[in-house]
Design an enzyme around this catalytic site. Structure first.
Site, short mmCIF file in Angstrom:
data_model
loop_
_atom_site.label_atom_id
_atom_site.label_comp_id
_atom_site.label_asym_id
_atom_site.label_seq_id
_atom_site.Cartn_x
_atom_site.Cartn_y
_atom_site.Cartn_z
N LYS A 19 0.83 -1.21 0.00
CA LYS A 19 0.00 0.00 0.00
C LYS A 19 0.87 1.26 0.00
CE LYS A 19 -1.94 -1.07 3.97
NZ LYS A 19 -1.48 -2.39 4.42
N ARG A 93 -9.33 -0.29 9.34
CA ARG A 93 -8.83 -1.64 9.58
C ARG A 93 -9.87 -2.51 10.26
NH1 ARG A 93 -3.10 -0.03 9.27
NH2 ARG A 93 -1.80 -1.86 9.53
N ARG A 132 11.95 -6.16 5.23
CA ARG A 132 11.74 -4.71 5.11
C ARG A 132 12.60 -3.94 6.11
NH1 ARG A 132 5.71 -2.44 5.13
NH2 ARG A 132 5.68 -2.98 7.35
N ARG A 165 11.71 -2.13 11.62
CA ARG A 165 10.61 -1.79 12.53
C ARG A 165 10.42 -2.93 13.53
NH1 ARG A 165 5.66 -0.20 8.57
NH2 ARG A 165 4.51 -1.22 10.23
N ARG A 176 0.27 -9.73 13.48
CA ARG A 176 -0.38 -8.69 12.65
C ARG A 176 -1.21 -9.34 11.54
NH1 ARG A 176 4.46 -5.43 10.64
NH2 ARG A 176 2.97 -4.07 9.59
P1 AMP Z 1 1.10 0.08 9.04
O1 AMP Z 1 2.25 1.00 8.83
O2 AMP Z 1 -0.12 0.43 8.24
O3 AMP Z 1 1.49 -1.37 8.90
O4 AMP Z 1 0.64 0.28 10.57
C1 AMP Z 1 1.54 0.01 11.62
C2 AMP Z 1 0.79 -0.14 12.91
O5 AMP Z 1 0.12 1.10 13.24
C3 AMP Z 1 -0.33 -1.18 12.93
O6 AMP Z 1 0.16 -2.51 13.14
C4 AMP Z 1 -1.17 -0.69 14.12
O7 AMP Z 1 -0.52 -0.96 15.35
C5 AMP Z 1 -1.11 0.83 13.92
N1 AMP Z 1 -2.22 1.29 13.06
C6 AMP Z 1 -2.13 1.77 11.78
N2 AMP Z 1 -3.34 2.07 11.29
C7 AMP Z 1 -4.23 1.78 12.26
C8 AMP Z 1 -5.65 1.83 12.34
N3 AMP Z 1 -6.41 2.22 11.31
N4 AMP Z 1 -6.24 1.44 13.51
C9 AMP Z 1 -5.50 1.03 14.56
N5 AMP Z 1 -4.15 0.91 14.53
C10 AMP Z 1 -3.52 1.28 13.40
#
Ligand code: AMP
Length: 219
Positions: A19, A93, A132, A165, A176
């Site tokens: 994404k 999400r 990554r 990360r 996740r």
């Molecule tokens: P991402 O970079 O999209 O993989 O997001 C990293 C982390 O941020 C996720 O594993 C969640 O802990 C948190 N996060 C991101 N977006 C959301 C969301 N819409 N709702 C809740 N937690 C989120």
């Protein structure tokens, strides 16, 4: 000031589905703004804000951050946009978030024009996520086998530290992906019912996927 409603493109899919990579391309080529809830959390960690401190324990453990934190943050990001079109990546999400986004679209006057779902098999996601790496300063994303930085551990773009990360460690990734399956898959059904969902095979190269994304966006 224009009274036209803003256009929102949702980029949607499991962690590691590309994404962020695709959003970057669209920002470059189609002058979209990019709002990624994950990136906003990481920016808050870097700046050591109170919001970052609250969110960190959830993010590091691979849990969803509570809506009481996430929603307000997202609302501010959308309300402050100058661009007329934006990509939303990482939100919604959960089904609840999808419903809250509908309400927000009325309040902040935007339309969710398209929802692109990047479908990628788990084994590919696992390989992408474990390899990554990310620049601590500018957020540029690398991959240890397909796109390593020229100098190990140093960002090609800004010279910042390139790190893994915490939530890209093997155990957290497994969690996740499970969270995704449980909480996020119903969101896909939600947009299927709304009728604006386009499913794309996201397992190819970034270039091949970009081509397909652009075709959808330009339609
Ligand atoms: P991402 O970079 O999209 O993989 O997001 C990293 C982390 O941020 C996720 O594993 C969640 O802990 C948190 N996060 C991101 N977006 C959301 C969301 N819409 N709702 C809740 N937690 C989120």
């Amino acid at each position: 000031m224009s009274s036209a409603r803003k256009q929102c493109l949702l980029l949607f899919g499991p962690p590691g589905s590309g994404k962020g990579t695709q959003a970057e391309k669209l920002v470059e080529k189609k002058s979209y703004a990019h709002i990624s809830t994950g990136d906003i959390f990481r920016e808050n960690f870097r700046k050591e804000t109170a919001l970052g401190a609250e969110a960190k324990k959830y993010v590091d453990a691979g849990h969803l951050v509570p809506d009481s934190i996430t929603l307000g943050m997202l609302k501010d990001a959308i309300a402050n946009l100058k661009e007329n079109q934006f990509i939303l990546d990482g939100f919604p999400r959960t089904l609840d978030q999808a419903e809250q986004l509908e309400a927000l679209s009325e309040e902040l006057k935007f339309d969710i024009t398209k929802v692109i779902f990047l479908q990628v098999p788990d084994e590919v996601l696992f390989e992408r996520l474990t390899g990554r790496r990310i620049c601590k300063s500018c957020g540029t994303v690398y991959h240890m086998s397909s796109k390593p930085p020229v100098k190990a551990g140093i960002c090609d773009k800004c010279g910042g530290d390139v790190y893994q990360r915490k939530d890209d460690s093997k155990d957290v990734i497994a969690h996740r992906l499970k969270t995704y399956e449980q909480s996020t898959a119903p969101v896909k059904r939600f947009y299927e019912e709304v009728g604006n969902l386009v499913i794309l095979d996201g397992a190819g190269t970034p270039q091949s996927i970009e081509k397909k994304v652009l075709e959808i966006v330009n339609k």
